[in-house]
Scaffold this active site. Structure first.
Site, PDB file in Angstrom:
ATOM      1  N   HIS A  72       0.516  14.281 -49.459  1.00  0.00           N
ATOM      2  CA  HIS A  72       1.888  13.969 -49.869  1.00  0.00           C
ATOM      3  C   HIS A  72       2.261  14.807 -51.075  1.00  0.00           C
ATOM      4  O   HIS A  72       1.588  14.783 -52.092  1.00  0.00           O
ATOM      5  CB  HIS A  72       2.025  12.477 -50.212  1.00  0.00           C
ATOM      6  CG  HIS A  72       2.221  11.626 -48.998  1.00  0.00           C
ATOM      7  ND1 HIS A  72       2.922  10.447 -49.017  1.00  0.00           N
ATOM      8  CD2 HIS A  72       1.821  11.805 -47.718  1.00  0.00           C
ATOM      9  CE1 HIS A  72       2.942   9.927 -47.793  1.00  0.00           C
ATOM     10  NE2 HIS A  72       2.272  10.727 -46.993  1.00  0.00           N
ATOM     11  N   TYR A 201       9.484   4.200 -54.133  1.00  0.00           N
ATOM     12  CA  TYR A 201       9.406   3.211 -55.210  1.00  0.00           C
ATOM     13  C   TYR A 201      10.841   2.813 -55.545  1.00  0.00           C
ATOM     14  O   TYR A 201      11.614   3.651 -56.013  1.00  0.00           O
ATOM     15  CB  TYR A 201       8.730   3.805 -56.453  1.00  0.00           C
ATOM     16  CG  TYR A 201       7.237   4.017 -56.305  1.00  0.00           C
ATOM     17  CD1 TYR A 201       6.716   5.139 -55.658  1.00  0.00           C
ATOM     18  CD2 TYR A 201       6.334   3.094 -56.836  1.00  0.00           C
ATOM     19  CE1 TYR A 201       5.344   5.330 -55.535  1.00  0.00           C
ATOM     20  CE2 TYR A 201       4.960   3.280 -56.727  1.00  0.00           C
ATOM     21  CZ  TYR A 201       4.472   4.389 -56.074  1.00  0.00           C
ATOM     22  OH  TYR A 201       3.108   4.566 -55.957  1.00  0.00           O
ATOM     23  N   PRO A 293      -0.815  -2.178 -59.950  1.00  0.00           N
ATOM     24  CA  PRO A 293      -0.901  -1.170 -58.896  1.00  0.00           C
ATOM     25  C   PRO A 293       0.249  -0.166 -58.847  1.00  0.00           C
ATOM     26  O   PRO A 293       0.196   0.795 -58.069  1.00  0.00           O
ATOM     27  CB  PRO A 293      -0.927  -2.014 -57.613  1.00  0.00           C
ATOM     28  CG  PRO A 293      -0.284  -3.302 -57.984  1.00  0.00           C
ATOM     29  CD  PRO A 293      -0.598  -3.540 -59.424  1.00  0.00           C
ATOM     30  N   LYS A 297      -3.434   3.834 -59.652  1.00  0.00           N
ATOM     31  CA  LYS A 297      -4.511   4.457 -60.430  1.00  0.00           C
ATOM     32  C   LYS A 297      -5.874   3.779 -60.318  1.00  0.00           C
ATOM     33  O   LYS A 297      -6.892   4.354 -60.721  1.00  0.00           O
ATOM     34  CB  LYS A 297      -4.122   4.493 -61.926  1.00  0.00           C
ATOM     35  CG  LYS A 297      -3.043   5.498 -62.254  1.00  0.00           C
ATOM     36  CD  LYS A 297      -3.595   6.907 -62.288  1.00  0.00           C
ATOM     37  CE  LYS A 297      -2.535   7.964 -62.294  1.00  0.00           C
ATOM     38  NZ  LYS A 297      -2.421   8.723 -61.042  1.00  0.00           N
ATOM     39  N   TYR A 385       1.101  10.920 -62.138  1.00  0.00           N
ATOM     40  CA  TYR A 385       0.897  10.359 -60.800  1.00  0.00           C
ATOM     41  C   TYR A 385      -0.181  11.144 -60.045  1.00  0.00           C
ATOM     42  O   TYR A 385      -1.027  10.567 -59.367  1.00  0.00           O
ATOM     43  CB  TYR A 385       2.212  10.357 -60.009  1.00  0.00           C
ATOM     44  CG  TYR A 385       2.179   9.466 -58.787  1.00  0.00           C
ATOM     45  CD1 TYR A 385       2.661   8.166 -58.834  1.00  0.00           C
ATOM     46  CD2 TYR A 385       1.640   9.926 -57.580  1.00  0.00           C
ATOM     47  CE1 TYR A 385       2.615   7.340 -57.716  1.00  0.00           C
ATOM     48  CE2 TYR A 385       1.583   9.115 -56.464  1.00  0.00           C
ATOM     49  CZ  TYR A 385       2.074   7.820 -56.530  1.00  0.00           C
ATOM     50  OH  TYR A 385       2.016   7.006 -55.425  1.00  0.00           O
TER      51      TYR A 385
HETATM   52  C1  PHB Z   1      -0.629   1.278 -51.101  1.00  0.00           C
HETATM   53  O1  PHB Z   1      -0.371   2.045 -50.172  1.00  0.00           O
HETATM   54  O2  PHB Z   1      -1.301   0.254 -50.920  1.00  0.00           O
HETATM   55  C2  PHB Z   1      -0.116   1.582 -52.457  1.00  0.00           C
HETATM   56  C3  PHB Z   1       0.550   2.768 -52.679  1.00  0.00           C
HETATM   57  C4  PHB Z   1       1.059   3.058 -53.940  1.00  0.00           C
HETATM   58  C5  PHB Z   1       0.896   2.163 -54.960  1.00  0.00           C
HETATM   59  C6  PHB Z   1       0.207   0.976 -54.755  1.00  0.00           C
HETATM   60  C7  PHB Z   1      -0.288   0.676 -53.502  1.00  0.00           C
HETATM   61  O3  PHB Z   1       1.417   2.460 -56.188  1.00  0.00           O
END
Ligand code: PHB
Ligand code: APR
Length: 392
Positions: A72, A201, A293, A297, A385
């Protein structure tokens, strides 16, 4: 039983450490309290930084990740009906991330360890760690109905937030830094192609939402919910309805629905235990630190810890010098605190707190506006990130 490095916990931290030590010719024993199926199916995040991908490859554990992982090159920030793409390679000089679930990382490492590595005992619960400052620390554990002792040169607690290893650190020389959040994440897995090809997000007045994925045909989605929410209180339809509201845009983007195959609630916490070493006992991964989450990280920090630790143990074996073991904690904590900062920033940027006022909402929009209109601010997000270097 005797070994050089006794490892408690077969999550990503313990499994990768065992693999790295095996590759360097240092023997270890891994004790895991749960059974194999449980460890292989526990749903967790799935975003691997480039450094994590490199570490898994170097450990000979990258074959399936290279075939099935999805590269990605960006994420989307969504707020006020707008969509903004953060271009990782363009902002960071070529860095990206890989979507490959933690469950799959664990399956790959378990298969390798059982085929080639030292003992990996499932349903082997560590009861106590003793002798941290003696020459030979010990783990007392129970396996197959019997109590036994594992004598080691080092013990590494990779036993997660609820593990036993932190208990050997004397209160007088350790400190905990911690924050809990008044919200949690309700996560679903769904058999439907992701409605966007990158992670989204979303900040919304009703709360945060995240669109993620496990494969081209499996979506992973999350909703901010109040702390203490029971997943059973949300019907599948209510989850989809709420995701649709929070992810809505001003253009013709649509959220595709599909059968929900799993639903669970994850609490949110920031936590750091300092230091990460007491004598010959070391902590790695969630045993030492937790991040919310939002910054993806947790797994990457765990990998950073054990790569640093494996290097230190190999250095001591090769040169006789414990220097790198002695600086292990300080080295890891620099990176840990950068990840704590980033995860906190992302969390407070995108979630709605129960006591938030319209002023707080406006501030969030101003912070987002700054990120999407100022290259420096956007670069800061993209660099964090995609990952902090191990020796930051
Ligand atoms: C996930 O795909 O479980 C996931 C992805 C990004 C995040 C947290 C969890 O920031
Ligand atoms: N004895 C043996 N094993 C134990 C004990 C014990 N007393 N206590 C806990 N364990 C095991 C747990 O069953 C678990 O399998 O330790 C393991 C810890 O694994 P994780 O929780 O996955 O922690 P870690 O390997 O540090 O991985 C960090 O996991 O929680 C996520 O977001 C986090 O992605 C990050 C990653």
């Amino acid at each position: 039983m005797r070994t050089t490095v006794g490892i408690i916990g077969a999550g990503p931290a313990g499994l990768l450490l065992a693999r790295l030590l095996h590759g360097a010719g240092i023997d270890s024993v891994v004790l895991e309290s749960r059974d194999r199926a449980y460890v292989e199916h526990r749903q967790r995040a799935g975003i691997l930084e480039q450094g994590t991908v490199d570490a898994l490859r170097a450990a000979g554990a990258g074959a399936r990740m290279d075939r099935e992982g999805l590269r990605h090159d960006g994420i989307e920030l969504r707020f006020a009906g707008r969509r903004h793409r953060v271009d990782f390679p363009g902002l960071t000089g070529g860095r990206s991330v890989t979507v490959y679930a933690q469950t799959e990382v664990c399956k790959d490492l378990i298969a390798l360890q059982l085929a080639e590595g030292g003992p990996l005992l499932f349903e082997a619960e560590a009861l106590a760690v003793e002798g941290a400052v003696s020459g030979r620390p010990r783990v007392r554990f129970r396996h197959a109905g019997r109590e036994d002792v594992l004598e080691c040169a080092y013990v590494v607690g990779c036993d997660g937030f609820r593990g036993v290893t932190r208990g050997v650190f004397p209160a007088s020389s350790s400190r905990v830094y911690e924050r809990t959040y008044p919200y949690a994440w309700l996560g679903i897995l769904a058999d439907v192609a992701p409605s966007h090809d990158e992670l989204v997000y979303a900040r919304h007045d009703r709360g945060f939402a995240l669109l993620s994925m496990r494969s081209p045909s499996v979506s992973r989605l999350y909703l901010q919910v109040p702390a203490g929410t029971d997943a059973g209180d949300w019907s599948d339809e209510a989850v989809w309805d709420e995701l649709e509201r929070r992810l809505a845009t001003d253009d013709d983007w649509r959220l595709e629905r599909g059968p929900v195959t799993q639903k669970s609630v994850t609490p949110m916490r920031s936590f750091v235990h300092e230091p990460m070493r007491h004598g010959r006992v070391l902590l790695a991964g969630d045993a030492a630190h937790i991040v919310p989450p939002t910054g993806a990280k947790g797994l990457n920090l765990a990998v950073g810890d054990v790569v640093t630790l494996a290097r230190a143990l190999v250095h001591e074996r090769d040169t006789g010098s414990p220097d790198l073991v002695e600086t292990y904690s300080a080295t890891c904590l620099r990176r840990v605190w950068q990840a704590e900062r980033f995860s906190y920033d992302m969390t407070t940027l995108l979630h709605r707190g129960p006591a938030d006022t319209p002023f707080d909402a406006r501030l969030q929009l101003a912070r987002l506006g700054r990120i999407v209109s100022h290259r420096g601010a956007e670069t800061d997000l993209a660099e964090a990130y995609t990952g902090f270097p191990l020796d930051a």
